[in-house]
Design an enzyme around this catalytic site. Structure first.
Site, PDB file in Angstrom:
ATOM      1  N   HIS A 112       0.823  -1.210   0.000  1.00  0.00           N
ATOM      2  CA  HIS A 112       0.000   0.000   0.000  1.00  0.00           C
ATOM      3  C   HIS A 112       0.858   1.261   0.000  1.00  0.00           C
ATOM      4  O   HIS A 112       2.038   1.241   0.352  1.00  0.00           O
ATOM      5  CB  HIS A 112      -0.904   0.009   1.231  1.00  0.00           C
ATOM      6  N   GLU A 216      -1.940  -7.046   7.616  1.00  0.00           N
ATOM      7  CA  GLU A 216      -0.644  -6.792   8.223  1.00  0.00           C
ATOM      8  C   GLU A 216      -0.488  -7.614   9.499  1.00  0.00           C
ATOM      9  O   GLU A 216      -1.466  -8.146  10.045  1.00  0.00           O
ATOM     10  CB  GLU A 216      -0.514  -5.298   8.537  1.00  0.00           C
TER      11      GLU A 216
END
Length: 348
Positions: A112, A216
């Site tokens: 990202h 994550e």
């Protein structure tokens, strides 16, 4: 080097998978195991001479090595095709010649863009961030729980989108046939910006599947707490959500964190899931630096690859792309948690 925010990790990872329904040795699915290993010679990341600190996918054709292939004689006798067109033919030939239970896949693994949590850590400093601010939802100015992209993060994703457009137009790069993303907003948004408006195949449009385990590393930081299923469906209505995805985040817990071993195990689980159920060759995964490092760690990548995928937001680090060809081997012996630790050299 490029700015940390240059969307660090558009990794292209070629992986050979065993375990598909029509090519897997017949055995109890609960007692089967997929093991991956590197096949070198296709990407700069496999070369000892490559300097990880200066490597850039933006000026190296996604890291694809300029070389010939055995298929060039029949496919491109006049030398008119691009490197990516010839490589795609080589991948096709690898799959055609693969033994029972083996398949080659190419993964486009993207990190990202900069989120408000990254900006906050840079502002407060890592010690203060880890010890105090990361446990809050935000400050008087911004919110970093399930962090959104900063304006800089949006710009980074747009840069990658433009690079994709150039590669599609000039290199005829194979575009993803299926798309997956982490459920965290910064990845949902990055994937959308990265692939919007591209000349994609009409047979394989950008309709990503949200998968819980591509998130994550789960810590007590609020930036790692995902939004609800209803929120994701409302904010990204064209996205598909995997079966079994819970309405609220059942994995995040304040002041608690999963261990590296546990993250690596869940990374192996989700990678096995995608490869066992997705029959396509070219796959996109939009995720996080820590999670991509975990995916690579489980596949025995070179140390510098793993380290460089996890940039330090306090300084300027280059955007990275990690094209690596991998080979997977299927066994009919069930693997335990300790076996997985051993296979991936956890703790090294």
């Amino acid at each position: 080097m490029f700015s940390f925010a240059l969307l660090a990790i558009y990794a292209i990872v070629a992986i050979c998978l065993v375990g598909l329904a029509d090519s897997t040795p017949k055995c109890d699915p609960q007692s089967s195991y997929i093991r991956f290993s590197t096949v070198t010679g296709y990407f700069l990341q496999d070369e000892a001479s490559t300097n990880a600190s200066t490597f850039s996918f933006l000026n190296t054709n996604f890291g694809l090595i300029n070389r010939t292939y055995a298929t060039d004689t029949s496919y491109d006798p006049r030398g008119k095709k691009t490197q990516w067109q010839r490589f795609a033919t080589q991948v096709f030939r690898l799959n055609c010649d693969a033994p029972l239970g083996t398949q080659y896949k190419l993964l486009y693994m993207g990190r990202h863009g900069e989120g408000y949590h990254n900006a906050a850590e840079s502002f407060y400093g890592t010690p203060a961030w880890n010890c105090y601010y990361s446990l809050l939802d935000g400050n008087d100015t911004v919110n970093w729980a399930d962090a959104r992209l900063t304006p800089e993060g949006v710009t980074q994703a747009q840069i990658v989108n433009a690079f994709w457009a150039s590669e599609i137009r000039n290199q005829k790069i194979p575009t993803p046939q299926n798309y997956y993303t982490s459920p965290l907003t910064r990845c949902l948004a990055t994937a959308n910006i990265t692939f919007s408006g591209l000349d994609l195949s009409s047979r394989h449009p950008f309709v990503p599947t949200v998968k819980e385990l591509f998130r994550e590393g789960i810590s007590g930081h609020t930036c790692d707490r995902r939004g609800s299923k209803s929120y994701i469906q409302s904010a990204f209505p064209s996205y598909e959500i995997e079966p079994g995805f819970t309405e609220t985040d059942q994995l995040w817990e304040a002041y608690h964190a999963e261990t590296q071993v546990d993250q690596d195990i869940r990374s192996k689980i989700v990678l096995d899931d995608v490869f066992s159920n997705d029959r396509e060759t070219y796959i996109s995964i939009t995720s996080h630096s820590g999670e991509i490092a975990s995916l690579l760690r489980g596949e025995l990548y070179h140390d510098w690859d793993v380290l460089y995928i996890d940039p330090d937001p306090r300084n300027s680090l280059g955007s990275s792309n990690f094209p690596l060809v991998h080979r997977g081997c299927h066994t009919c012996a069930r693997k335990s948690r300790d076996d997985w630790r051993s296979d991936a050299n956890y703790g090294d």
